[in-house]
Design a protein around this motif. Structure first.
Motif, mmCIF file in Angstrom:
data_model
loop_
_atom_site.group_PDB
_atom_site.id
_atom_site.type_symbol
_atom_site.label_atom_id
_atom_site.label_comp_id
_atom_site.label_asym_id
_atom_site.label_seq_id
_atom_site.Cartn_x
_atom_site.Cartn_y
_atom_site.Cartn_z
ATOM 1 N N GLY A 82 0.807 -1.218 0.000
ATOM 2 C CA GLY A 82 0.000 0.000 0.000
ATOM 3 C C GLY A 82 0.840 1.269 0.000
ATOM 4 N N LYS A 83 1.974 1.222 -0.675
ATOM 5 C CA LYS A 83 2.871 2.367 -0.741
ATOM 6 C C LYS A 83 3.053 2.808 -2.186
ATOM 7 C CE LYS A 83 5.630 0.977 3.295
ATOM 8 N NZ LYS A 83 6.997 0.617 3.783
ATOM 9 N N THR A 84 3.659 3.972 -2.371
ATOM 10 C CA THR A 84 3.999 4.411 -3.722
ATOM 11 C C THR A 84 5.325 3.764 -4.132
ATOM 12 O OG1 THR A 84 5.294 6.314 -2.990
ATOM 13 C CG2 THR A 84 2.920 6.641 -3.270
ATOM 14 N N ILE A 85 5.579 3.735 -5.439
ATOM 15 C CA ILE A 85 6.851 3.219 -5.931
ATOM 16 C C ILE A 85 8.013 4.032 -5.351
ATOM 17 C CG2 ILE A 85 8.312 3.106 -7.990
ATOM 18 C CD1 ILE A 85 5.964 2.166 -9.535
ATOM 19 N N GLY A 86 7.825 5.344 -5.279
ATOM 20 C CA GLY A 86 8.865 6.211 -4.740
ATOM 21 C C GLY A 86 9.216 5.887 -3.306
ATOM 22 N N GLU A 87 8.207 5.565 -2.506
ATOM 23 C CA GLU A 87 8.452 5.217 -1.097
ATOM 24 C C GLU A 87 9.251 3.924 -0.988
ATOM 25 O OE1 GLU A 87 4.556 7.157 1.169
ATOM 26 O OE2 GLU A 87 4.366 5.202 0.171
ATOM 27 N N ILE A 88 8.891 2.945 -1.827
ATOM 28 C CA ILE A 88 9.605 1.655 -1.811
ATOM 29 C C ILE A 88 11.048 1.834 -2.252
ATOM 30 C CG2 ILE A 88 9.777 -0.617 -2.928
ATOM 31 C CD1 ILE A 88 7.602 -0.542 -0.842
ATOM 32 N N THR A 89 11.255 2.509 -3.371
ATOM 33 C CA THR A 89 12.609 2.624 -3.910
ATOM 34 C C THR A 89 13.502 3.508 -3.046
ATOM 35 O OG1 THR A 89 11.926 4.432 -5.385
ATOM 36 C CG2 THR A 89 11.865 2.201 -6.276
ATOM 37 N N LYS A 90 12.940 4.540 -2.435
ATOM 38 C CA LYS A 90 13.729 5.397 -1.550
ATOM 39 C C LYS A 90 14.210 4.603 -0.334
ATOM 40 C CE LYS A 90 13.566 9.705 1.100
ATOM 41 N NZ LYS A 90 12.738 10.865 1.513
ATOM 42 N N GLU A 91 13.315 3.780 0.223
ATOM 43 C CA GLU A 91 13.647 2.989 1.404
ATOM 44 C C GLU A 91 14.765 1.994 1.116
ATOM 45 O OE1 GLU A 91 11.480 -0.185 4.493
ATOM 46 O OE2 GLU A 91 10.355 0.676 2.804
#
Length: 444
Positions: A82-91
């Motif tokens: 339930g996250k954005t792609i940006g949130e996943i890749t930044k993490e």
């Protein structure tokens, strides 16, 4: 003269870049949707050793390593959590960069570390040229495929047989085997509610293979000296890179030297979460291992040889590195380099990065009757390639000695319990250590 095994020619070759002393070098970086396991990290240590060896030989290296931040696995992970792609890749980019830094891989050595999402427009322009030249074709749904039948040399890197080619049949997925040698996707059409980018032939997103060709050639030029990655990338990823890059520019070879690192097993098995043998660097640190112990362990096996990871081997590597640091911490100031040993070391390094032999030379220096000032100077020189932070030996040993032997013993016991997933017992030891006035931090 540095010699390296070239996957393209299947033999060890003298390294002669196109414009010496300049060397252009590209490494396939991580797909940032999960933690890197230690097998992944072996590939990046190999790339770093190669970079250091090139510099040691006097080359001026322009190195690029990409980060894949748009890909099917990333999109699935984002949906599942339930996250954005940006949130996943930044993490996960953050975790990756922390890991490589702990392994003494300096990101400042890179000319650039581009993200795939920053190059989508250039990917679209690249695909346009392939369509215009007739190397690609557009399907009704808006997907674009590369026509492998237009490349007579397709398969020259991986050695796939012509009879296995299935020209005219298409595969949309980036996950396929040697039994699926078909036209591959340059652009994947998506629905209006799916994640994608607008382009002349409709909304979609780039295929995995196109990104490395675009980023490497945009930054380093049409022809690159050396391209590295794991052995699992030879086919289809690197084979497809060659096909689309040479088709687009009309220049060959796209890459002069291809260098690939071998797989790593764990206790003789493939690393997998289902086998419960999927280990990350943070876990090893939690269990009491210095991250550079893992780097030392990697150096003990030739990069083209399959490596079998065991905790017994890791502990032996930790003991060896600790012994080395203790030796160095007692040596005093650096003097003159022992030229004879340096020549032996360079010979090992230049023999297709024979790091096990290079380590053997290192220990010959330690055991020699040479002056301690000569030994330490020579070992520091070797460390320009080894990357073990040997100049920090004294401070590292002093820091370790500040922890009482009883506490160190408890930490070792706790690391074993945590490795065996006996967390309740490990927690009891943790409380005992805290009661003795020490803080215990467990990293994510």
């Amino acid at each position: 003269m540095l010699k390296i095994y070239n996957t393209l020619s299947h033999q060890v070759e003298e390294f002669n870049p196109q414009d010496p002393p300049k060397v252009t070098m590209y490494t396939c970086g991580p797909t940032v949707y999960d933690f890197m396991h230690i097998g992944n990290l072996r590939t990046f240590v190999f790339s770093d050793i190669l970079f250091r060896a090139l510099k040691y030989n006097g080359f001026k290296v322009e190195a690029v390593e990409n980060i894949t931040d748009i890909e099917d696995k990333i999109i699935k992970k984002a949906k599942d959590e339930g996250k954005t792609i940006g949130e996943i890749t930044k993490e996960y980019t953050k975790y990756f960069l922390e890991d490589v830094k702990k392994l003494n891989i300096n990101p400042e050595n890179l000319k650039e570390q581009p993200r795939a999402t920053e190059y989508v427009e250039k990917m679209i322009e690249f695909i346009k040229i392939l369509l215009e030249k007739g190397f690609a074709y557009l399907e009704k749904d808006g997907s674009v495929y590369f026509d492998i039948s237009k490349c007579p040399n397709y398969g020259k890197l991986s050695g796939v047989e012509k009879r296995e080619l299935k020209s005219g049949t298409r595969i949309l997925s980036d996950e396929y085997t040697k039994d699926d040698i078909r036209d591959f996707a340059l652009w994947k059409a998506v629905g209006k509610d799916e994640i994608g980018y607008d382009c002349p032939w409709g909304k979609g997103r780039p295929g995995w293979h196109i990104e490395c060709s675009v980023m490497s050639q945009s930054i380093l030029g049409n022809k690159i000296d050396i391209h590295t990655g794991g052995i699992d990338l030879i086919f289809p990823h690197h084979e497809n890179e060659i096909a689309q890059s040479e088709a687009k520019t009309g220049e060959s070879p796209f890459v002069k030297y291809w260098a690939h690192g071998a797989h790593m097993l764990v206790d003789g098995k493939k690393m997998s979460k289902s086998f419960h043998n999927f280990y990350t660097l943070s876990e090893l640190i939690d269990w009491g291992y210095n991250p550079l112990t893992l780097r030392y362990l990697f150096l003990q096996t030739h990069y083209r040889q399959e490596m079998n990871f065991t905790f017994e081997g890791l502990m032996a590597a930790q003991n060896a590195l600790e012994r080395l640091r203790r030796e160095i911490s007692a040596y005093g100031e650096a003097g003159e380099i022992l030229k004879g040993f340096e020549e032996q070391f360079l010979e090992a390094v230049n023999d297709d990065l024979n790091m096990p032999q290079a380590l053997s030379v290192l220990w010959e220096v330690v055991k020699s009757d040479s002056l301690s000032s000569q030994k330490v100077a020579t070992l520091f020189k070797f460390d320009e390639v080894l990357g073990l932070s040997l100049k920090d030996s004294k401070s590292i040993i002093q820091k370790e000695e500040e922890i009482p032997a009883e506490v160190q013993k408890l930490l070792k016991e706790r690391e074993i319990l945590r490795k065996d997933k006996k967390f309740e017992e490990a927690d009891k030891i943790r409380e005992k250590i805290i009661g003795m006035g020490f803080k215990v931090e467990d990293r994510v």
